[in-house]
Scaffold this motif. Structure first.
Motif, PDB file in Angstrom:
ATOM      1  N   LYS B 159      10.452  15.951  -2.276  1.00  0.00           N
ATOM      2  CA  LYS B 159      10.353  15.669  -3.714  1.00  0.00           C
ATOM      3  C   LYS B 159      11.649  15.059  -4.259  1.00  0.00           C
ATOM      4  O   LYS B 159      11.866  15.014  -5.453  1.00  0.00           O
ATOM      5  N   ASN B 160      12.497  14.621  -3.347  1.00  0.00           N
ATOM      6  CA  ASN B 160      13.704  13.907  -3.753  1.00  0.00           C
ATOM      7  C   ASN B 160      13.486  12.429  -3.436  1.00  0.00           C
ATOM      8  O   ASN B 160      13.515  12.016  -2.285  1.00  0.00           O
ATOM      9  N   SER B 161      13.257  11.646  -4.494  1.00  0.00           N
ATOM     10  CA  SER B 161      12.849  10.260  -4.250  1.00  0.00           C
ATOM     11  C   SER B 161      13.968   9.450  -3.607  1.00  0.00           C
ATOM     12  O   SER B 161      13.708   8.562  -2.810  1.00  0.00           O
ATOM     13  N   THR B 162      15.192   9.752  -3.938  1.00  0.00           N
ATOM     14  CA  THR B 162      16.305   9.049  -3.309  1.00  0.00           C
ATOM     15  C   THR B 162      16.311   9.291  -1.802  1.00  0.00           C
ATOM     16  O   THR B 162      16.459   8.362  -1.005  1.00  0.00           O
ATOM     17  N   LEU B 163      16.120  10.540  -1.451  1.00  0.00           N
ATOM     18  CA  LEU B 163      16.099  10.877  -0.029  1.00  0.00           C
ATOM     19  C   LEU B 163      14.932  10.189   0.682  1.00  0.00           C
ATOM     20  O   LEU B 163      15.069   9.705   1.812  1.00  0.00           O
ATOM     21  N   VAL B 165      13.401   7.310  -0.139  1.00  0.00           N
ATOM     22  CA  VAL B 165      13.685   5.883   0.040  1.00  0.00           C
ATOM     23  C   VAL B 165      14.731   5.689   1.126  1.00  0.00           C
ATOM     24  O   VAL B 165      14.631   4.778   1.958  1.00  0.00           O
TER      25      VAL B 165
END
Lengths: 233, 233
Positions: B159-163, B165
């Motif tokens: 649920k960490n979008s940066t992670l 991507v």
DNA sequence: CGAAAACACTTGTCTGACAAGTAGACAAGT
DNA sequence: ACTTGTCTACTTGTCAGACAAGTGTTTTCG
């Protein structure tokens, strides 16, 4: 018995191409000869050139774009391009960004403690000095610039090019939240001190201390950002 | 809006060929259609067929012998010849790549154990099932594809979008067809088991086990590559 | 009968042509 | 001054046809 094996022309072309790359010092990202140039240079038909290029492409040695040409593959920076774009257009996810940095950078610091050479340390020292200089002058633009450089040189001194490119990507976009956190009272002074602790640990080749110091540094910055964001909402 | 990517004919041919192999139940060692037959069947020129064949040959899917024909590769030759050369010339990049993944992915697995929902787990289950399916068929390209998907969906379930991507960028940073570890003997079977252990830990919401299982998975893969590299120097 | 020659089929290579994507120069129009 | 369109040159993508070079089978002939 007989070590003779029939060599396919396209295989010879592959070797010839690799030789040309080495001789003429082509670097990742450079545009290479066109198919027609190669055909003339190596005196083989364009068909064989193309088959060789397909193989080099499949093995990740070059990339080909119609109308533009053949390019020496760039292992890292090219592949992280979409990541950088995403970072820039999603700065509101600053907490996610920090979570990722908290995963990566402490380990990077540990690796740096292991592998940094004299030149790396000299650069990091310089970054710290400049940071302090502009901290006195309250020049935020320069402060941010040298903070970024410190983190990047630290990544570079791990001697891991993938990690270096990755850290460059992460630090390209420093969102507003980060910048405004520098305005929280004492943050700049704390940063000066925290950076110093990290660098000293690296100079002492103390992996554990470096890792922990970096983790503390980021956690402190994050908590200041949180409280600063809290005052706005 | 975006997915307007120009597809090269030879790439379509590759897929068509794989489809034919599956449909008509070609087995390793079997003689395949000739270039002219393929040209008629798929209605493309022999040039494009040949370029596709070169790629399939470079990735170890088929072997070609002049005067005789195209043959579905048997897996001994599939593993060694082209792959080791690639390994040698990219050794440093591969080691760097794994070092970075060893930093990121165990933590990602821990986060996934914390936050994955039912849909995430369903997707990861599917990836494992597809992986096993193509493992039986020895289709390396498909195997690699689903391995990648498993790792990506795991990253997505943090649920960490940066992670998420970031992991997408990292998993594409090796060229298609060459997720190196899977070409070492016995790695596929081990991977099946290690993936299962990771997923079970996530389902049990066991952060520590997930983190350790992922670390073990990557370390095993890396050490298999290392020993494989050692055999040729 | 047996060996050599002829043949059919395969992949390997070459040539020339045109389509399609790209980039720069340059002029026309606002 | 600046956009816009066209033209041109260069790039890769695709095609068709030809012949060379291996391989295996069949036919022919000594």
């Amino acid at each position: 018995m007989k070590p003779i094996k029939k060599i396919r022309l396209s295989d010879s072309v592959i070797n010839a191409i690799k030789k040309k790359v080495a001789e003429n010092n082509f670097k990742p990202g450079d545009k290479f000869y066109s198919e027609n140039e190669l055909s003339k240079l190596l005196e083989v038909s364009r068909s064989s050139i193309r088959e060789a290029i397909r193989i080099l492409e499949a093995t990740g040695y070059v990339t080909v774009r119609q109308g533009k040409g053949i390019f020496i593959a760039d292992f890292d920076s090219q592949k992280f391009e979409p990541f950088v774009n995403w970072l820039k257009s999603n700065e509101q996810h600053i907490l996610d960004h920090f979570e990722v940095r908290l995963i990566i950078e402490p380990k990077a610091a540990a690796l740096a403690a292991e592998k940094a050479d004299a030149e790396d340390i000299r650069k990091m020292e310089e970054a710290l000095a400049q940071f302090d200089l502009f901290a006195e002058r309250k020049d935020n633009t320069e402060i941010i610039k040298w903070d970024r450089k410190f983190h990047r040189w630290l990544a570079g001194s791990t001697k891991n090019s993938t990690l270096h490119v990755l850290m460059k990507s992460v630090t390209t976009s420093l969102p507003d939240g980060w910048i405004s956190s520098l305005h929280t009272p004492g943050r700049i002074e704390k940063t000066t001190h925290e950076h110093r602790v990290i660098l000293e640990a690296i100079k002492n080749r103390d992996k554990n201390s470096a890792e922990k110091a970096m983790a503390r540094h980021l956690e402190n910055a994050l908590s200041d950002i949180r409280s600063h964001m809290g005052t706005l909402s």
